[in-house]
Scaffold this motif. Structure first.
Motif, mmCIF file in Angstrom:
data_model
loop_
_atom_site.group_PDB
_atom_site.id
_atom_site.type_symbol
_atom_site.label_atom_id
_atom_site.label_comp_id
_atom_site.label_asym_id
_atom_site.label_seq_id
_atom_site.Cartn_x
_atom_site.Cartn_y
_atom_site.Cartn_z
ATOM 1 N N UNK A 33 0.852 -1.166 0.000
ATOM 2 C CA UNK A 33 0.000 0.000 0.000
ATOM 3 C C UNK A 33 0.896 1.227 0.000
ATOM 4 N N UNK A 34 0.563 2.157 -0.847
ATOM 5 C CA UNK A 34 1.361 3.367 -1.017
ATOM 6 C C UNK A 34 0.563 4.583 -0.574
ATOM 7 N N UNK A 74 -2.092 -1.766 -3.688
ATOM 8 C CA UNK A 74 -1.389 -2.668 -4.595
ATOM 9 C C UNK A 74 -1.875 -4.104 -4.420
ATOM 10 N N UNK A 75 -1.665 -4.891 -5.464
ATOM 11 C CA UNK A 75 -1.948 -6.322 -5.376
ATOM 12 C C UNK A 75 -1.131 -6.886 -4.214
ATOM 13 N N UNK A 76 -1.730 -7.716 -3.415
ATOM 14 C CA UNK A 76 -1.029 -8.310 -2.279
ATOM 15 C C UNK A 76 -1.182 -7.531 -0.990
ATOM 16 N N UNK A 77 -1.771 -6.343 -1.029
ATOM 17 C CA UNK A 77 -1.991 -5.580 0.197
ATOM 18 C C UNK A 77 -3.073 -6.245 1.041
ATOM 19 N N UNK A 78 -3.038 -5.959 2.345
ATOM 20 C CA UNK A 78 -3.958 -6.587 3.292
ATOM 21 C C UNK A 78 -4.379 -5.564 4.347
ATOM 22 N N UNK A 92 5.070 7.174 1.394
ATOM 23 C CA UNK A 92 5.164 6.170 2.464
ATOM 24 C C UNK A 92 4.671 4.833 1.934
ATOM 25 N N UNK A 93 5.212 3.752 2.468
ATOM 26 C CA UNK A 93 4.755 2.412 2.118
ATOM 27 C C UNK A 93 4.309 1.696 3.380
#
Length: 145
Positions: free
Chosen positions: A1-2, A34-38, A143-144
């Motif tokens: 996540x951005x 993003x793909x894979x974020x939770x 930030x990530x």
């Protein structure tokens, strides 16, 4: 996540000519899922957003976070942050989460933000939004989660 955060004097969001959100001094967060974020990724990013020290203290040093300065938080979804711009002249979006998953995580992020902080405004997921702001500084960070 951005999360692209901007320290702002104000920010507003309009959809179809109607103002749907506004804040005074604080942070504008452009949120890319993003793909894979939770939900865990969202929680980590929210912690960073609320605690990132980018506001000036009495000595004009970046030592205060959003909570300490008491400003607003504007959250706006922006899937283009997840774009792959590494090659060619057109962005690719394979890194972005599918719309249904992205909306669910955006809603989760927003719900948690509203639970943890009192002054939260937002745009509308998936809408064509007009975002107006005055970047204070300018101060902008990626930030990530």
């Amino acid at each position: 996540m951005l999360g692209l955060i901007q320290r702002v004097s104000y920010a507003t969001v309009e959809v179809n000519g109607d103002r749907v959100g506004e804040i005074g001094p604080g942070l504008l967060l452009l949120l890319g899922v993003q793909a894979g974020d939770s939900e865990e990724t969202a929680a980590r990013l929210l912690h960073k957003v609320l605690n990132y020290r980018i506001f000036p203290d009495d000595g004009n040093r970046m030592n205060l976070n959003l909570q300490q300065m008491g400003g607003g938080l504007m959250v706006v979804s922006q899937f283009t942050l997840a774009a792959d711009t590494g090659k060619g002249l057109r962005p690719g979006f394979s890194n972005a989460a599918p719309p249904e998953r992205a909306e669910a995580l955006y809603d989760y992020f927003l719900s948690r933000a509203e639970h943890l902080y009192s002054d939260v405004a937002s745009g509308i997921f998936g809408a064509n939004m007009q975002v107006s702001l005055c970047n204070d500084g300018p101060v902008t960070f990626m930030l990530e989660g």
